[in-house]
Design a protein around this motif. Structure first.
Motif, PDB file in Angstrom:
ATOM      1  N   ILE A   1     -13.472 -28.592 -46.425  1.00 15.33           N
ATOM      2  CA  ILE A   1     -12.064 -28.370 -46.649  1.00 15.33           C
ATOM      3  C   ILE A   1     -11.794 -28.144 -48.368  1.00 15.33           C
ATOM      4  CG2 ILE A   1      -9.449 -29.047 -46.730  1.00 15.33           C
ATOM      5  CD1 ILE A   1     -10.043 -29.997 -43.852  1.00 15.33           C
ATOM      6  N   PRO A   2     -11.571 -27.335 -48.844  1.00  9.91           N
ATOM      7  CA  PRO A   2     -11.328 -27.035 -50.372  1.00  9.91           C
ATOM      8  C   PRO A   2     -10.029 -27.585 -50.779  1.00  9.91           C
ATOM      9  CG  PRO A   2     -10.608 -24.932 -49.033  1.00  9.91           C
ATOM     10  CD  PRO A   2     -10.988 -25.781 -48.260  1.00  9.91           C
ATOM     11  N   TRP A   3     -10.202 -28.930 -50.810  1.00  8.15           N
ATOM     12  CA  TRP A   3      -8.862 -29.741 -51.350  1.00  8.15           C
ATOM     13  C   TRP A   3      -8.430 -29.223 -52.722  1.00  8.15           C
ATOM     14  CZ3 TRP A   3      -5.943 -32.269 -48.188  1.00  8.15           C
ATOM     15  CH2 TRP A   3      -6.540 -32.585 -46.947  1.00  8.15           C
ATOM     16  N   GLU A   4      -9.541 -28.889 -53.517  1.00  4.06           N
ATOM     17  CA  GLU A   4      -9.142 -28.483 -54.948  1.00  4.06           C
ATOM     18  C   GLU A   4      -8.394 -27.206 -55.101  1.00  4.06           C
ATOM     19  OE1 GLU A   4     -12.979 -26.689 -53.643  1.00  4.06           O
ATOM     20  OE2 GLU A   4     -12.242 -28.752 -53.692  1.00  4.06           O
TER      21      GLU A   4
ATOM     22  N   LEU B   1      -5.546 -26.717 -53.247  1.00  3.78           N
ATOM     23  CA  LEU B   1      -3.926 -26.888 -53.038  1.00  3.78           C
ATOM     24  C   LEU B   1      -3.290 -26.864 -54.224  1.00  3.78           C
ATOM     25  CD1 LEU B   1      -4.095 -30.187 -50.703  1.00  3.78           C
ATOM     26  CD2 LEU B   1      -3.123 -27.823 -50.140  1.00  3.78           C
ATOM     27  N   PRO B   2      -2.105 -26.193 -54.187  1.00  2.00           N
ATOM     28  CA  PRO B   2      -1.429 -26.335 -55.442  1.00  2.00           C
ATOM     29  C   PRO B   2      -0.870 -27.607 -55.737  1.00  2.00           C
ATOM     30  CG  PRO B   2      -0.749 -24.661 -53.689  1.00  2.00           C
ATOM     31  CD  PRO B   2      -1.487 -25.510 -53.043  1.00  2.00           C
TER      32      PRO B   2
ATOM     33  N   SER C   1      -0.776 -31.391 -53.392  1.00  2.00           N
ATOM     34  CA  SER C   1      -2.093 -32.164 -53.593  1.00  2.00           C
ATOM     35  C   SER C   1      -1.699 -33.628 -53.378  1.00  2.00           C
ATOM     36  CB  SER C   1      -2.598 -31.851 -54.999  1.00  2.00           C
ATOM     37  OG  SER C   1      -3.595 -32.770 -55.182  1.00  2.00           O
ATOM     38  N   PHE C   2      -2.624 -34.452 -52.893  1.00  2.00           N
ATOM     39  CA  PHE C   2      -2.527 -35.928 -52.895  1.00  2.00           C
ATOM     40  C   PHE C   2      -2.508 -36.480 -53.981  1.00  2.00           C
ATOM     41  CE2 PHE C   2      -4.001 -34.800 -48.379  1.00  2.00           C
ATOM     42  CZ  PHE C   2      -3.112 -35.212 -47.761  1.00  2.00           C
TER      43      PHE C   2
ATOM     44  N   PRO D   1      -0.371 -29.719 -46.360  1.00  2.00           N
ATOM     45  CA  PRO D   1      -1.731 -29.170 -46.653  1.00  2.00           C
ATOM     46  C   PRO D   1      -2.160 -28.385 -45.221  1.00  2.00           C
ATOM     47  CG  PRO D   1      -1.545 -31.434 -47.427  1.00  2.00           C
ATOM     48  CD  PRO D   1      -0.245 -31.166 -46.485  1.00  2.00           C
ATOM     49  N   LEU D   2      -1.980 -28.874 -44.175  1.00  2.00           N
ATOM     50  CA  LEU D   2      -2.336 -27.971 -43.182  1.00  2.00           C
ATOM     51  C   LEU D   2      -1.781 -26.592 -42.941  1.00  2.00           C
ATOM     52  CD1 LEU D   2      -2.311 -30.578 -40.065  1.00  2.00           C
ATOM     53  CD2 LEU D   2      -4.306 -29.709 -41.394  1.00  2.00           C
TER      54      LEU D   2
END
Length: 296
Positions: free
Chosen positions: A73-76, A78-79, A83-84, A137-138
């Motif tokens: 999953i490309p977490w980086e 995320l706006p 983002s967490f 995020p989902l």
């Protein structure tokens, strides 16, 4: 009768009991043995008819993505608002990592559910979704789906709505509601760490809607305060009485990372049997179910 209005699927209205709080007492063995062993041994008996907990392969392990450390999953991407990294202070880095791992796990299973259906624009409901730590995020990673966050705390929903707007999401709704009062149609229900009976209320709502679901429960010992019938399944009701079931449920509240002794392994087994009970109830209502451990 598996129709939404059948007695077996109907969610009871417990509002009339608000003023008269009922607390259930759990079984305690005062003979020196571990207080949950009687119920656990009865579940494990070869004549109980209750299946042993059997875990299905996790999608992240069965079909590993190139970036296996983060589930592919490309977490980086995320706006910042979603983002967490922006939700917890640096002193809570361990919590941030754990939350990211949890959403990664659910996202992998959700992807399989969505791919198994040809229906466009599927509706995914995040019950007890709070400020959107899971749903937002989902919603970003699954832009063709419509997400609904349902929660009783209006302040959390306001925060989720502000985060969604800042993150540019247009596929998320926010509903201030009790799980039992939610009445919109949906295709998939998800709930991450809905405490005690809340997981069962979400479970019943999904079965009532004939929707798929992904549930990760917590604090199962709190079901001792619930007015729902326990055990959930007919199979476990034929083996355990209420007191024994509540003892097993209370024993199930052991941290997943603390399994350094035989007693802690036995308590993890209690947790597994509680989830088996929920799965058996769903099977009695016509569902195909899987028990899956998060990884990590």
């Amino acid at each position: 009768d598996l129709s939404p209005n059948s007695e077996h699927c109907k969610i009871p209205d417990t509002s009339k009991y608000v003023e008269k709080y009922i607390r259930r007492k759990f079984y305690v063995n005062k003979g020196g043995a571990r207080w949950y062993e009687r119920g656990l041994q009865r579940l494990q008996h070869e004549d109980s008819g209750v299946p042993c907990p059997c875990y299905s392969p996790h999608p992240l392990l069965a079909n590993p993505e190139p970036n296996t450390s983060r589930g592919g999953i490309p977490w980086e991407t995320l706006p910042p608002a979603l983002s967490f990294h922006n939700q917890w202070a640096s002193s809570r880095e361990e919590l941030r990592i754990r939350k990211e791992q949890q959403v990664t796990n659910l996202a992998a299973i959700l992807a399989q559910l969505l791919r198994s259906s040809d229906k466009p624009g599927q509706v995914v409901v995040d019950f007890c979704g709070g400020s959107g730590h899971m749903a937002l995020p989902l919603a970003f990673f699954f832009p063709t789906c419509n997400f609904i966050i349902v929660d009783l705390k209006s302040g959390s929903l306001d925060l989720a709505q502000a985060r969604a707007a800042s993150g540019g999401l247009t596929n998320v709704q926010f509903i201030h509601s009790d799980v039992r009062e939610f009445a919109q149609p949906f295709d998939v229900g998800v709930a991450l760490h809905a405490c005690g009976e809340a997981t069962d209320l979400v479970h019943m709502k999904c079965v009532e809607a004939r929707a798929a679901y992904i549930l990760a429960s917590c604090c199962v010992g709190k079901v001792q305060h619930s007015l729902l019938p326990y055990p959930r399944s007919l199979a476990l009701r034929s083996v355990l009485g209420l007191d024994e079931y509540l003892a097993v449920a209370r024993a199930a509240d052991v941290p997943s990372t603390v399994l350094s002794s035989p007693a802690e392994h036995r308590r993890r087994l209690c947790k597994s049997y509680i989830e088996v009970d929920r799965n058996l109830w769903a099977k009695e209502n016509g569902y195909c179910t899987h028990l899956i451990l998060m990884s990590p």
